[in-house]
Design an enzyme around this catalytic site. Sequence first.
Site, PDB file in Angstrom:
ATOM      1  N   ASP A  19      45.551  30.501  26.675  1.00 50.19           N
ATOM      2  CA  ASP A  19      45.137  29.124  26.375  1.00 50.19           C
ATOM      3  C   ASP A  19      43.613  29.067  26.256  1.00 50.19           C
ATOM      4  OD1 ASP A  19      44.979  29.666  29.142  1.00 50.19           O
ATOM      5  OD2 ASP A  19      45.234  27.561  29.710  1.00 50.19           O
TER       6      ASP A  19
ATOM      7  N   TYR B  43      45.238  34.875  29.867  1.00 48.20           N
ATOM      8  CA  TYR B  43      45.365  33.427  29.676  1.00 48.20           C
ATOM      9  C   TYR B  43      45.033  33.061  28.234  1.00 48.20           C
ATOM     10  CZ  TYR B  43      46.958  31.803  34.166  1.00 48.20           C
ATOM     11  OH  TYR B  43      47.754  31.523  35.247  1.00 48.20           O
TER      12      TYR B  43
ATOM     13  N   ASP C   9      56.307  19.953  35.499  1.00 47.00           N
ATOM     14  CA  ASP C   9      54.930  19.833  35.990  1.00 47.00           C
ATOM     15  C   ASP C   9      54.609  18.367  36.218  1.00 47.00           C
ATOM     16  OD1 ASP C   9      52.098  20.517  36.520  1.00 47.00           O
ATOM     17  OD2 ASP C   9      52.696  22.422  35.655  1.00 47.00           O
TER      18      ASP C   9
ATOM     19  N   ASP D  28      51.817  27.537  42.781  1.00 49.70           N
ATOM     20  CA  ASP D  28      50.375  27.535  42.536  1.00 49.70           C
ATOM     21  C   ASP D  28      49.776  26.150  42.791  1.00 49.70           C
ATOM     22  OD1 ASP D  28      51.933  26.624  40.345  1.00 49.70           O
ATOM     23  OD2 ASP D  28      50.145  26.623  39.089  1.00 49.70           O
ATOM     24  N   GLU D  29      48.482  26.153  43.044  1.00 47.55           N
ATOM     25  CA  GLU D  29      47.676  24.923  43.053  1.00 47.55           C
ATOM     26  C   GLU D  29      48.379  23.765  43.760  1.00 47.55           C
ATOM     27  OE1 GLU D  29      45.239  25.641  38.916  1.00 47.55           O
ATOM     28  OE2 GLU D  29      47.199  24.686  38.765  1.00 47.55           O
TER      29      GLU D  29
ATOM     30  N   HIS E  59      52.484  20.417  41.620  1.00 54.58           N
ATOM     31  CA  HIS E  59      52.859  20.207  40.212  1.00 54.58           C
ATOM     32  C   HIS E  59      54.197  19.464  40.101  1.00 54.58           C
ATOM     33  CE1 HIS E  59      49.576  22.498  38.391  1.00 54.58           C
ATOM     34  NE2 HIS E  59      49.707  23.332  39.396  1.00 54.58           N
TER      35      HIS E  59
ATOM     36  N   TRP F 145      47.724  35.817  39.189  1.00 55.17           N
ATOM     37  CA  TRP F 145      47.028  35.153  38.074  1.00 55.17           C
ATOM     38  C   TRP F 145      45.556  34.942  38.374  1.00 55.17           C
ATOM     39  CZ3 TRP F 145      44.995  29.994  37.820  1.00 55.17           C
ATOM     40  CH2 TRP F 145      45.192  29.212  38.964  1.00 55.17           C
TER      41      TRP F 145
ATOM     42  N   TRP G 297      49.551  28.130  28.461  1.00 58.41           N
ATOM     43  CA  TRP G 297      49.571  26.768  29.011  1.00 58.41           C
ATOM     44  C   TRP G 297      49.245  25.814  27.871  1.00 58.41           C
ATOM     45  CZ3 TRP G 297      51.645  26.606  33.649  1.00 58.41           C
ATOM     46  CH2 TRP G 297      51.530  27.715  34.490  1.00 58.41           C
ATOM     47  N   THR G 298      49.800  24.607  27.935  1.00 60.25           N
ATOM     48  CA  THR G 298      49.708  23.774  26.733  1.00 60.25           C
ATOM     49  C   THR G 298      49.068  22.397  26.951  1.00 60.25           C
ATOM     50  OG1 THR G 298      51.954  22.946  27.056  1.00 60.25           O
ATOM     51  CG2 THR G 298      51.717  24.910  25.688  1.00 60.25           C
ATOM     52  N   GLU G 299      48.155  22.302  27.920  1.00 55.52           N
ATOM     53  CA  GLU G 299      47.449  21.023  28.046  1.00 55.52           C
ATOM     54  C   GLU G 299      46.849  20.606  26.703  1.00 55.52           C
ATOM     55  OE1 GLU G 299      47.187  23.488  30.248  1.00 55.52           O
ATOM     56  OE2 GLU G 299      46.761  22.758  32.271  1.00 55.52           O
TER      57      GLU G 299
HETATM   58  C1  ACM Z   1      48.331  28.744  37.070  1.00 52.09           C
HETATM   59  O1  ACM Z   1      47.666  29.040  36.070  1.00 52.09           O
HETATM   60  N1  ACM Z   1      48.114  27.601  37.690  1.00 52.09           N
HETATM   61  C2  ACM Z   1      49.371  29.630  37.572  1.00 52.09           C
END
Ligand code: ACM
Length: 532
Positions: A423, A421, A189, A329-330, A266, A396, A472-474
Amino acid sequence: MKKLTALFVAAMLGMAAFAEVTYKTVPLAQKIALSESGKTTFLIKGQAVSYPAGNAQMRRNALFAQEFFGLVPQEAAKKKTTPVSLTLGLESENPDAYRITVDKKGVQIQGASESGVFYGLQTLRKSVAGETADTIRLPWAVVEAEPRFQYRGTMLDCARHFFPVEFVKKYIDILALHGVNKFHWHLTDDQGWRVEVKALPELAKRGSRRPHTIIGKNIGLHDPANAIYDDTPEEGYYTQAELREVVAYAAERYITVIPEIDLPGHMVAALSVYPELGCTGGPYFVRPYWGVDPDVLCAGNPKTLEFIKTVLGEICDVFPSKFIHIGGDESPRTRWQACQKCQAKMRELGLKKEAELQTYINKEVESFLSGRGRELIGWDETLEGGLSENATVMSWRGFKGGIEAARLHHRVIMTPTSHCYIDYYQLKNHDHQPLAIGGYLPLSKCYSLEPVPDELKPEEQQFILGAQCNLWTEFVSSPDHAMYMLLPRLAAIAEVQWLRPEEKNFEQFTGRLAELQTLYRRLGYKYCTTFE
Ligand code: ACM
Ligand code: ZN
């Protein structure tokens, strides 16, 4: 009288008390038929467990029986019975199906395949979760189960924060305990590149390191330059030897590791090492803050595809998974709009919008992967410029992308933010919660997920392969915190993955969860002890 006898035997065997085994575990087996005789069989440490001679996977299963119950593995021999036996040959079209039979002959765990036997062992393990005695009383019963979905996934992001191999294995153990069979491993990422690529040694060496990380949620009034950072470098990547070790570890537990190399967005960690692959040429730095980054791979530079193929070639060497996740994504298109190379590529290919550039990349990647006998899977943004021919879609941003893809007869994994999700916060009151990315995803909401939307026709519904939860681990930097976010929400998702809607019941699930939590404690797993 029967009870008195049992208590007497218990006293003789030096046990304090019997916990009543009901076989009602998470995920719940579809059939639990307790014998009306009320009779029991004892599972005793040191007893033999047999497995079919010459079958390495079944031998491995027997070693799990040793780990879980203290049994002694031995090859099955004609005319010789053992108190516990692991066998194949259960008639079912579902390879993960199993049957546990406890009767006067002992305990038999039979699977439609080796994986079924493994799930049977896990169910027996969870059935006696609170029992630490050397001798465990098992009521005579027949227990049968098979999972509803063939794809039962859980994702871990090891790019935002690096988690050591030791913890990744523990995470896999936790997935196995819950009957999950796909470990989606988010490896790259903007904030870190975590896989060794031998042809590009600088990529992981430099791309895996950021000198510091933004503290909490201060965003410098939307200007990262004004944000506040810690003084702790975040670094680490997995060597290919380590990646193979994890793949093998997961395979023993019937879990396929699906690696994700997120592209074309990413990708800033990679751009920091190879700035020529970005539209502006950089310079770029491994991001110490979160969010969607405008800098992405340049779609008009032929070196970009070369880079992708080099990376994915080695990924295919290391990961035997049929599915290779390419993210998607994104990925903002602002740089592409302003880039001469990207615009020239669009003219060359006759493309009308930038989204189609992403499809162009995906098609190239799909054909490359296909040459390696692999298939592409991507997030639902891959729909935007048109899907490549064989793409599987991970939905998602709600169910919409999944519905659209299924209608186009593309395979789908449902993982909507609304239910999957993990997170997000799991309790409404954040006072005593570790920091989360936001949102609110209580256990009950996870449990309520129905991955197959009603609005799909039956023939379209078949394209829904399964469901997955994502960590997700931000804001998750330690193994304990990761487990806390995962558990017990994974237990709810596991019932979604294994049970049909009519077999689910949240009230009853929470009752069964209490026993599973006993096992969490014994295994040293952190989890959220309350739920909403
Ligand atoms: C995502 O949560 N950006 C796939
Ligand atoms: Zn460009």
